[in-house]
Design a protein around this motif. Structure first.
Motif, PDB file in Angstrom:
ATOM      1  N   ILE A 159      32.953 -45.174   4.737  1.00 11.96           N
ATOM      2  CA  ILE A 159      32.422 -45.227   6.436  1.00 11.96           C
ATOM      3  C   ILE A 159      33.363 -46.123   6.985  1.00 11.96           C
ATOM      4  CG2 ILE A 159      30.788 -46.049   7.982  1.00 11.96           C
ATOM      5  CD1 ILE A 159      28.384 -44.973   6.103  1.00 11.96           C
ATOM      6  N   ARG A 160      33.664 -47.289   6.304  1.00  6.38           N
ATOM      7  CA  ARG A 160      34.648 -48.334   7.025  1.00  6.38           C
ATOM      8  C   ARG A 160      35.997 -47.926   6.965  1.00  6.38           C
ATOM      9  NH1 ARG A 160      34.348 -53.286   3.380  1.00  6.38           N
ATOM     10  NH2 ARG A 160      35.455 -51.909   1.913  1.00  6.38           N
ATOM     11  N   ASN A 161      36.459 -47.331   5.809  1.00  5.16           N
ATOM     12  CA  ASN A 161      37.869 -46.605   5.918  1.00  5.16           C
ATOM     13  C   ASN A 161      37.822 -45.661   6.948  1.00  5.16           C
ATOM     14  OD1 ASN A 161      38.497 -48.474   3.821  1.00  5.16           O
ATOM     15  ND2 ASN A 161      38.094 -47.125   2.247  1.00  5.16           N
ATOM     16  N   ASP A 162      37.013 -44.531   7.166  1.00  7.64           N
ATOM     17  CA  ASP A 162      36.914 -43.662   8.125  1.00  7.64           C
ATOM     18  C   ASP A 162      37.063 -43.980   9.521  1.00  7.64           C
ATOM     19  OD1 ASP A 162      36.890 -41.633   6.423  1.00  7.64           O
ATOM     20  OD2 ASP A 162      34.602 -41.340   6.697  1.00  7.64           O
ATOM     21  N   LEU A 163      36.358 -45.258   9.896  1.00  9.04           N
ATOM     22  CA  LEU A 163      36.542 -45.988  11.154  1.00  9.04           C
ATOM     23  C   LEU A 163      37.856 -46.745  11.243  1.00  9.04           C
ATOM     24  CD1 LEU A 163      34.821 -46.341  13.785  1.00  9.04           C
ATOM     25  CD2 LEU A 163      33.814 -48.565  12.582  1.00  9.04           C
ATOM     26  N   LEU A 164      38.259 -47.136  10.190  1.00 11.71           N
ATOM     27  CA  LEU A 164      39.659 -47.640  10.260  1.00 11.71           C
ATOM     28  C   LEU A 164      40.664 -46.712  10.654  1.00 11.71           C
ATOM     29  CD1 LEU A 164      41.473 -50.136   9.962  1.00 11.71           C
ATOM     30  CD2 LEU A 164      41.485 -49.800   7.399  1.00 11.71           C
ATOM     31  N   TRP A 321      30.020 -55.979   6.041  1.00 14.65           N
ATOM     32  CA  TRP A 321      30.538 -54.623   6.450  1.00 14.65           C
ATOM     33  C   TRP A 321      30.166 -54.283   8.007  1.00 14.65           C
ATOM     34  CZ3 TRP A 321      27.280 -50.492   7.862  1.00 14.65           C
ATOM     35  CH2 TRP A 321      27.501 -49.256   7.433  1.00 14.65           C
ATOM     36  N   LYS A 322      28.918 -54.588   8.623  1.00 15.69           N
ATOM     37  CA  LYS A 322      28.635 -54.371   9.784  1.00 15.69           C
ATOM     38  C   LYS A 322      29.550 -54.930  10.955  1.00 15.69           C
ATOM     39  CE  LYS A 322      24.250 -55.346   9.390  1.00 15.69           C
ATOM     40  NZ  LYS A 322      22.788 -55.630   9.890  1.00 15.69           N
ATOM     41  N   SER A 323      29.868 -56.432  10.443  1.00 13.40           N
ATOM     42  CA  SER A 323      30.678 -57.215  11.379  1.00 13.40           C
ATOM     43  C   SER A 323      32.105 -56.461  11.510  1.00 13.40           C
ATOM     44  CB  SER A 323      30.900 -58.736  11.015  1.00 13.40           C
ATOM     45  OG  SER A 323      31.576 -59.331  11.669  1.00 13.40           O
ATOM     46  N   ALA A 324      32.405 -55.987  10.280  1.00 10.11           N
ATOM     47  CA  ALA A 324      33.755 -55.189  10.297  1.00 10.11           C
ATOM     48  C   ALA A 324      33.783 -53.886  11.217  1.00 10.11           C
ATOM     49  CB  ALA A 324      34.300 -54.618   9.093  1.00 10.11           C
ATOM     50  N   LEU A 325      32.654 -53.155  11.155  1.00 12.41           N
ATOM     51  CA  LEU A 325      32.623 -52.088  12.047  1.00 12.41           C
ATOM     52  C   LEU A 325      32.377 -52.415  13.575  1.00 12.41           C
ATOM     53  CD1 LEU A 325      29.850 -49.812  10.074  1.00 12.41           C
ATOM     54  CD2 LEU A 325      32.485 -49.839   9.735  1.00 12.41           C
ATOM     55  N   GLN A 329      34.790 -50.944  16.079  1.00 13.75           N
ATOM     56  CA  GLN A 329      34.279 -50.270  17.515  1.00 13.75           C
ATOM     57  C   GLN A 329      34.784 -50.835  18.595  1.00 13.75           C
ATOM     58  OE1 GLN A 329      30.084 -50.890  17.997  1.00 13.75           O
ATOM     59  NE2 GLN A 329      29.833 -48.879  18.823  1.00 13.75           N
ATOM     60  N   GLU A 330      34.831 -51.946  18.759  1.00 18.62           N
ATOM     61  CA  GLU A 330      35.467 -52.710  20.017  1.00 18.62           C
ATOM     62  C   GLU A 330      36.758 -52.376  20.046  1.00 18.62           C
ATOM     63  OE1 GLU A 330      34.882 -56.931  19.636  1.00 18.62           O
ATOM     64  OE2 GLU A 330      32.584 -56.645  19.717  1.00 18.62           O
ATOM     65  N   GLY A 369      27.904 -41.162  17.291  1.00 18.76           N
ATOM     66  CA  GLY A 369      28.217 -41.227  15.867  1.00 18.76           C
ATOM     67  C   GLY A 369      28.097 -42.713  15.472  1.00 18.76           C
ATOM     68  N   MET A 370      28.509 -43.856  16.239  1.00 17.05           N
ATOM     69  CA  MET A 370      28.560 -45.289  16.075  1.00 17.05           C
ATOM     70  C   MET A 370      26.978 -45.629  16.407  1.00 17.05           C
ATOM     71  SD  MET A 370      31.340 -46.390  15.179  1.00 17.05           S
ATOM     72  CE  MET A 370      30.465 -47.938  14.852  1.00 17.05           C
ATOM     73  N   LYS A 371      26.338 -44.918  17.249  1.00 20.40           N
ATOM     74  CA  LYS A 371      24.895 -45.201  17.667  1.00 20.40           C
ATOM     75  C   LYS A 371      24.013 -44.741  16.431  1.00 20.40           C
ATOM     76  CE  LYS A 371      21.106 -44.751  20.756  1.00 20.40           C
ATOM     77  NZ  LYS A 371      20.025 -44.315  19.615  1.00 20.40           N
ATOM     78  N   LEU A 372      24.389 -43.751  15.813  1.00 22.83           N
ATOM     79  CA  LEU A 372      23.680 -43.293  14.808  1.00 22.83           C
ATOM     80  C   LEU A 372      23.966 -44.020  13.444  1.00 22.83           C
ATOM     81  CD1 LEU A 372      22.128 -40.760  13.045  1.00 22.83           C
ATOM     82  CD2 LEU A 372      24.605 -39.532  12.625  1.00 22.83           C
ATOM     83  N   LEU A 373      25.138 -44.390  13.213  1.00 24.64           N
ATOM     84  CA  LEU A 373      25.467 -45.075  12.328  1.00 24.64           C
ATOM     85  C   LEU A 373      24.696 -46.509  12.257  1.00 24.64           C
ATOM     86  CD1 LEU A 373      27.459 -46.101   9.855  1.00 24.64           C
ATOM     87  CD2 LEU A 373      28.902 -46.845  11.474  1.00 24.64           C
ATOM     88  N   PHE A 374      24.598 -47.226  13.346  1.00 25.34           N
ATOM     89  CA  PHE A 374      23.922 -48.480  13.186  1.00 25.34           C
ATOM     90  C   PHE A 374      22.638 -48.322  13.348  1.00 25.34           C
ATOM     91  CE2 PHE A 374      27.814 -50.051  15.188  1.00 25.34           C
ATOM     92  CZ  PHE A 374      28.171 -51.044  14.231  1.00 25.34           C
ATOM     93  N   ASP A 375      21.914 -46.936  13.805  1.00 20.26           N
ATOM     94  CA  ASP A 375      20.518 -46.764  13.889  1.00 20.26           C
ATOM     95  C   ASP A 375      20.062 -46.616  12.295  1.00 20.26           C
ATOM     96  OD1 ASP A 375      20.258 -47.141  16.532  1.00 20.26           O
ATOM     97  OD2 ASP A 375      19.875 -45.180  16.977  1.00 20.26           O
ATOM     98  N   LYS A 376      20.627 -45.646  11.673  1.00 21.37           N
ATOM     99  CA  LYS A 376      20.517 -45.161  10.137  1.00 21.37           C
ATOM    100  C   LYS A 376      20.447 -46.392   9.274  1.00 21.37           C
ATOM    101  CE  LYS A 376      19.725 -40.857   9.400  1.00 21.37           C
ATOM    102  NZ  LYS A 376      18.401 -40.227   8.418  1.00 21.37           N
TER     103      LYS A 376
END
Length: 386
Positions: A159-164, A321-325, A329-330, A369-376
């Motif tokens: 997930i982190r790599n995909d967002l990167l 991990w959440k901090s990096a996401l 995201q920002e 997608g980001m909302k789903l990611l953090f909600d899940k």
């Protein structure tokens, strides 16, 4: 056999006082000695019972031996030669001996010493079984968690790599000024959809992994509850209390039988001999109890508050991990805001319309997608909050 020696002395004295024959005196002493020898054999058998690791049926066996002792005493009384003073042990002056032995066989026949030995042995066996069960369960739980952690780590990294990759792709296309054309041509739509599909799949896998870890944590909590409930009858204090009741019983045997000049000295030594195997059983049982409640129980408790406190064994890993996401995201949102302005500055027409349509879909899909990611992720964390 001090009791036997003293009783023989009393009989000899009585024989001289009442006029018994030498033959009758000799027979009386022989019978008394035979009783003493048989009683010693019974003592040895009872001590052997207390030393057994398998105490099934020990109380019945103990009472059976005491019944044999009573039978021996009755036989001694019935076989005593008749004297001018009367029949049985009373007739040869050994009334106190006979009454005292009868009392002590009755007291010992209650089986309290055997009961204590049986209970301590069963506590020991229960703790040995718990040790094996807890070690097996702990290994199974930890092995299961290791598998879950491997899957979770793989998903989190992906997930982190995909967002990167999203951030890098936007930055790269922005730098070479191809971001708008990428939007206009519609390739961005397929790209962000693929990213979104990956988020759906991986967050679902994370949630399932968290559920599995939550189930493992419940097993740990159930085990902690079970051990705490069992503590009252399996811990060292309870074993000590049970042992002391046996020790008190062993020490009180002689006192319960004292009659007249009879002091039950042999029974005093027998009681002291009984204490040794009881103490050994106590020590063995306490050692196993210590393993259960001072070693294994704290292991379960520690795992419940550390390894199983959160989705990842190391809570800082998920936090980082959440901090990096959030950072990525920002940066992505900033890139999209810049691109939004770029598209606004385009001349009205099909080119701008195509770019705008893809861009809006890209931004919406990314936000969802980001909302789903953090909600899940929160839902996954909730699985461990039990």
């Amino acid at each position: 056999m001090e009791d036997i020696v003293q009783a023989a002395g009393v009989i000899a004295k009585t024989a001289g006082e009442v006029g018994m024959t030498r033959d009758d005196l000799a027979k009386a002493k022989d019978l008394l000695q035979k009783y003493g020898d048989e009683r010693d054999r019974l003592f040895d058998q009872m001590l052997s019972l207390l030393s057994k690791s398998d105490t099934n049926g020990i109380t019945d066996d103990w009472k059976s031996l005491c019944e044999k002792g009573n039978d021996l005493l009755e036989g001694l009384n019935n076989d005593m030669p008749k004297s001018p003073a009367g029949e049985g042990l009373n007739g040869v002056g050994a009334r106190d001996f006979g009454e005292g032995e009868k009392k002590v066989w009755a007291e010992n026949g209650k089986g309290q010493l055997a009961l204590v030995a049986d209970v301590i042995a069963k506590v020991n066996a229960a703790n040995v079984g718990l040790i094996q069960q807890c070690n097996d369960d702990l290994k199974t739980i930890r092995d299961g968690n290791a598998e879950v952690q491997s899957q979770l780590s793989e998903n989190l990294d992906a997930i982190r790599n995909d967002l990167l990759d999203v951030a890098n792709t936007l930055a790269s296309k922005k730098n070479d000024k191809t971001l708008t054309s990428w939007m206009k041509e519609g390739e961005a739509r397929n790209y962000v959809k693929k990213w979104s599909d990956g988020i759906v799949q991986r967050t679902d896998n994370n949630f399932k992994g968290a559920q599995q870890k939550g189930a493992l944590k419940k097993q740990i909590l159930d085990k902690i509850e079970m051990l705490n409930n069992a503590r009252e009858q399996l811990d060292e204090k309870w074993i000590d209390d049970m042992y002391r009741s046996g020790e008190d019983c062993a020490k009180s045997l002689a006192g319960a039988s004292e009659t007249g000049d009879y002091r039950a000295l042999d029974w005093t030594r027998f009681g002291e001999s009984c204490i040794e195997p009881l103490a050994e059983s106590r020590d063995n049982a306490k050692e196993q109890s210590k393993t259960v409640f001072d070693e294994l129980l704290p292991e379960f408790q520690n795992d419940s508050t550390t390894t199983f406190a959160g989705v990842t064994d190391d809570p800082s890993k998920l936090a980082d991990w959440k901090s990096a996401l959030q950072d990525k995201q920002e940066s992505i949102q900033e890139a999209l805001a810049t691109e939004d302005e770029e598209i606004k500055n385009l001349a009205e027409g099909p080119y701008q319309d195509a770019a705008r349509e893809t861009f809006d879909e890209f931004r919406s899909t990314f936000a969802d997608g980001m909302k789903l990611l953090f909600d899940k992720t929160k839902d996954a964390e909730d699985q461990l909050r039990v």
